[in-house]
Scaffold this active site. Structure first.
Site, PDB file in Angstrom:
ATOM      1  N   GLY A   1     -28.127 -49.507  13.813  1.00  0.00           N
ATOM      2  CA  GLY A   1     -28.346 -50.680  14.666  1.00  0.00           C
ATOM      3  C   GLY A   1     -29.632 -50.474  15.445  1.00  0.00           C
ATOM      4  O   GLY A   1     -30.539 -49.778  14.988  1.00  0.00           O
ATOM      5  N   ASN A   2     -29.700 -51.043  16.631  1.00  0.00           N
ATOM      6  CA  ASN A   2     -30.939 -50.951  17.407  1.00  0.00           C
ATOM      7  C   ASN A   2     -31.315 -49.495  17.688  1.00  0.00           C
ATOM      8  O   ASN A   2     -32.437 -49.068  17.400  1.00  0.00           O
ATOM      9  CB  ASN A   2     -30.789 -51.753  18.709  1.00  0.00           C
ATOM     10  CG  ASN A   2     -32.046 -51.646  19.553  1.00  0.00           C
ATOM     11  OD1 ASN A   2     -32.238 -50.684  20.285  1.00  0.00           O
ATOM     12  ND2 ASN A   2     -32.934 -52.615  19.435  1.00  0.00           N
ATOM     13  N   ALA A   3     -30.380 -48.725  18.235  1.00  0.00           N
ATOM     14  CA  ALA A   3     -30.708 -47.334  18.619  1.00  0.00           C
ATOM     15  C   ALA A   3     -31.066 -46.494  17.393  1.00  0.00           C
ATOM     16  O   ALA A   3     -32.130 -45.868  17.330  1.00  0.00           O
ATOM     17  CB  ALA A   3     -29.540 -46.721  19.375  1.00  0.00           C
ATOM     18  N   GLY A   4     -30.185 -46.490  16.390  1.00  0.00           N
ATOM     19  CA  GLY A   4     -30.374 -45.626  15.223  1.00  0.00           C
ATOM     20  C   GLY A   4     -31.606 -45.983  14.411  1.00  0.00           C
ATOM     21  O   GLY A   4     -32.339 -45.100  13.956  1.00  0.00           O
TER      22      GLY A   4
ATOM     23  N   LYS B   1     -20.168 -52.399  32.664  1.00  0.00           N
ATOM     24  CA  LYS B   1     -20.181 -52.677  31.216  1.00  0.00           C
ATOM     25  C   LYS B   1     -19.388 -53.932  30.946  1.00  0.00           C
ATOM     26  O   LYS B   1     -18.455 -54.261  31.674  1.00  0.00           O
ATOM     27  CB  LYS B   1     -19.538 -51.513  30.443  1.00  0.00           C
ATOM     28  CG  LYS B   1     -19.983 -51.435  28.999  1.00  0.00           C
ATOM     29  CD  LYS B   1     -21.366 -50.850  28.927  1.00  0.00           C
ATOM     30  CE  LYS B   1     -21.802 -50.486  27.542  1.00  0.00           C
ATOM     31  NZ  LYS B   1     -22.896 -49.510  27.605  1.00  0.00           N
TER      32      LYS B   1
ATOM     33  N   GLY C   1     -25.330 -44.644  11.961  1.00  0.00           N
ATOM     34  CA  GLY C   1     -25.490 -45.937  12.632  1.00  0.00           C
ATOM     35  C   GLY C   1     -26.928 -46.377  12.497  1.00  0.00           C
ATOM     36  O   GLY C   1     -27.851 -45.599  12.763  1.00  0.00           O
TER      37      GLY C   1
HETATM   38  N1  GLU Z   1     -26.212 -50.679  26.566  1.00  0.00           N
HETATM   39  C1  GLU Z   1     -27.208 -49.696  26.891  1.00  0.00           C
HETATM   40  C2  GLU Z   1     -26.545 -48.415  27.350  1.00  0.00           C
HETATM   41  O1  GLU Z   1     -25.431 -48.128  27.005  1.00  0.00           O
HETATM   42  C3  GLU Z   1     -28.261 -50.226  27.862  1.00  0.00           C
HETATM   43  C4  GLU Z   1     -27.748 -50.660  29.183  1.00  0.00           C
HETATM   44  C5  GLU Z   1     -28.778 -51.378  30.033  1.00  0.00           C
HETATM   45  O2  GLU Z   1     -29.905 -51.500  29.633  1.00  0.00           O
HETATM   46  O3  GLU Z   1     -28.389 -51.809  31.115  1.00  0.00           O
HETATM   47  O4  GLU Z   1     -27.156 -47.601  28.002  1.00  0.00           O
END
Ligand code: GLU
Length: 432
Positions: free
Chosen positions: A233-236, A112, A231
């Site tokens: 953003g992209n996910a929500g 990360k 939230g």
């Molecule tokens: N940031 C996203 C996660 O937390 C995607 C990570 C990725 O695609 O490598 O899973």
């Protein structure tokens, strides 16, 4: 008091280790050594990025990349831009990526990255300079077979394109050969090697999980089932749009400025338009919807809550007030270990982040495969293959959850951490 996400990650690891230990009685010492390695990331990098602001001044930003474990494949995980980023948060998120890739059984470890910045305070040019500087910092640490970063909170396909180009430029400058620059990052724009369907993947994977969960119970109809999404953003926002299209009723959404609620149901497409035009969901149809806080949203009388923002929003202080029957963790780490126990005792199911939001990294994996093969899949193929991997992982987790009467996070960790430890033992780096 601020809850440290890395302490949570370590507590979860000790919990699953206590469940796994009896399986390794013949290789006790090697198991303990493997576990010891998992308690700390393999690599921790920190730097200060110096960026020229539009007004000529220089600003400094702390930035991190953490590589937790790579026994099952290259380190993999997103890069977060947020003022609240800390070293321990990035350590926790990197650790969770190792488990997430193992839950999905995709050939990656965990990593990360993060930059301590509020991107809303930067101009487009400043954001580009910062992202390119971060790319240069990454250049000697990543590679298609080493570490493959992607977007996370407040980063996107454009930022990946800037970083990819900066890494390639750095390679050119230092005379290093890069065989396949497209496979350096995932979550790129489709015009630069991105995969169809990567944009919606985290939300869509969440829907696949939700549908699989619902099928466990013959009496739950999806139509009109109320959902609150924290939230946007992209996910929500993708999750809310897909849920709406499938007939679920999205009754509340929120962003960092607050939330909106109406039992009659919202149109997430219209809410997204509003957010794009005005900067926040809170400006949506004033008068027609109730303004609520992010905390209130989690305690609404709904069937499902989907925390899709940041860590530690469901803790021992509010777990007793949750009314939903299902918590779908689209964010990473939204539920603390103490809250996990309270929810489990109350019969509330929390589908853990490592499965509920794994659609993102799974389609990242598809993107990387396409980049390596230089062969583009269709969105339909991506969606179908995502659903197949989600279903497999869900069924595996659910079986362990029911069979061993443990909460879903530990059920998912049970096979994930076991996979990682088995890979370490097979490599043979530890003595019995
Ligand atoms: N940031 C996203 C996660 O937390 C995607 C990570 C990725 O695609 O490598 O899973």
């Amino acid at each position: 008091m601020q809850i440290n996400p890395y302490h949570n990650a370590l507590e979860q690891l000790e919990h699953v280790a206590s469940l796994l230990r009896p399986l390794y009685t013949k290789r006790e010492a090697a198991f303990e050594q493997a576990l010891q390695r998992l308690r700390r990331p393999d690599h921790f990098y920190e730097t200060t990025l110096e960026i020229a602001m539009d007004n000529g001044s220089i600003r400094r930003f702390t930035a991190y990349r953490v590589q937790h474990n790579n026994v099952r494949g290259p380190y993999k995980g997103g890069i977060r831009y947020h003022p609240g980023v800390t070293a321990d948060e990035v350590r926790a998120l990197a650790t969770w990526m190792t488990w997430k890739c193992a839950v999905m059984d995709i050939p990656y470890g965990g990593g990360k990255g993060g930059v301590v910045v509020d991107p809303r305070t930067l101009s487009e040019n400043e954001l580009r300079r910062l992202s390119r500087a971060y790319g240069r910092f990454l250049a000697d640490k990543i590679g298609p077979w080493v570490d493959v970063p992607a977007p996370d909170v407040n980063t996107n396909a454009q930022i990946m394109a800037w970083m990819m180009d900066a890494v390639q430029e750095e390679y050119d400058r230092t005379g290093r050969n890069v065989e396949n620059p497209f496979a350096l990052f995932t979550g790129k724009p489709v015009a630069l090697g991105g995969s169809p369907g990567r944009d919606e993947a985290t939300g869509l994977g969440g829907i696949d999980v939700l549908e699989r969960w619902r099928k466990q119970f013959t009496n739950i109809e999806r139509s009109g089932l109320p959902i609150a999404v924290q939230g946007f953003g992209n996910a929500g926002s993708w999750f809310a749009r897909h849920a709406h299209q499938r007939g679920y009723k999205v009754v509340a959404v929120s962003d960092s400025q607050g939330g909106i609620y109406t039992p009659a149901g919202l149109d997430p497409f219209a809410v997204l338009d509003c957010k794009q035009q005005t900067g926040s969901v809170v400006n949506y149809q004033p008068g027609a919807v109730e303004r609520i806080s992010n905390e209130q949203l989690l305690e609404l009388p709904v069937a499902i809550i989907a925390p899709a923002a940041l860590e530690n929003v469901i803790t021992s202080s509010n777990a007793a007030n949750i009314q939903a029957r299902l918590i779908l963790e689209l964010a990473n780490g939204p539920v603390t270990p103490k809250a996990d126990m309270i929810l489990f005792d109350r019969g509330i199911t929390a589908i853990p982040d490592v499965l509920a939001n794994a659609g993102g990294v799974t389609v990242s994996y598809f993107e990387w495969v396409q980049n390596i093969q230089a062969y583009r899949w269709t969105r339909k193929t991506v969606r179908k293959r995502l659903e197949a991997l989600v279903n497999r992982a869900f069924d595996e987790m659910w079986h362990i959850h029911v069979d061993r009467s443990i909460h879903c996070r530990m059920a998912a960790y049970y096979s994930a951490v076991r996979r990682v430890i088995d890979a370490m033992l097979l490599r043979g780096g530890f003595e019995d």
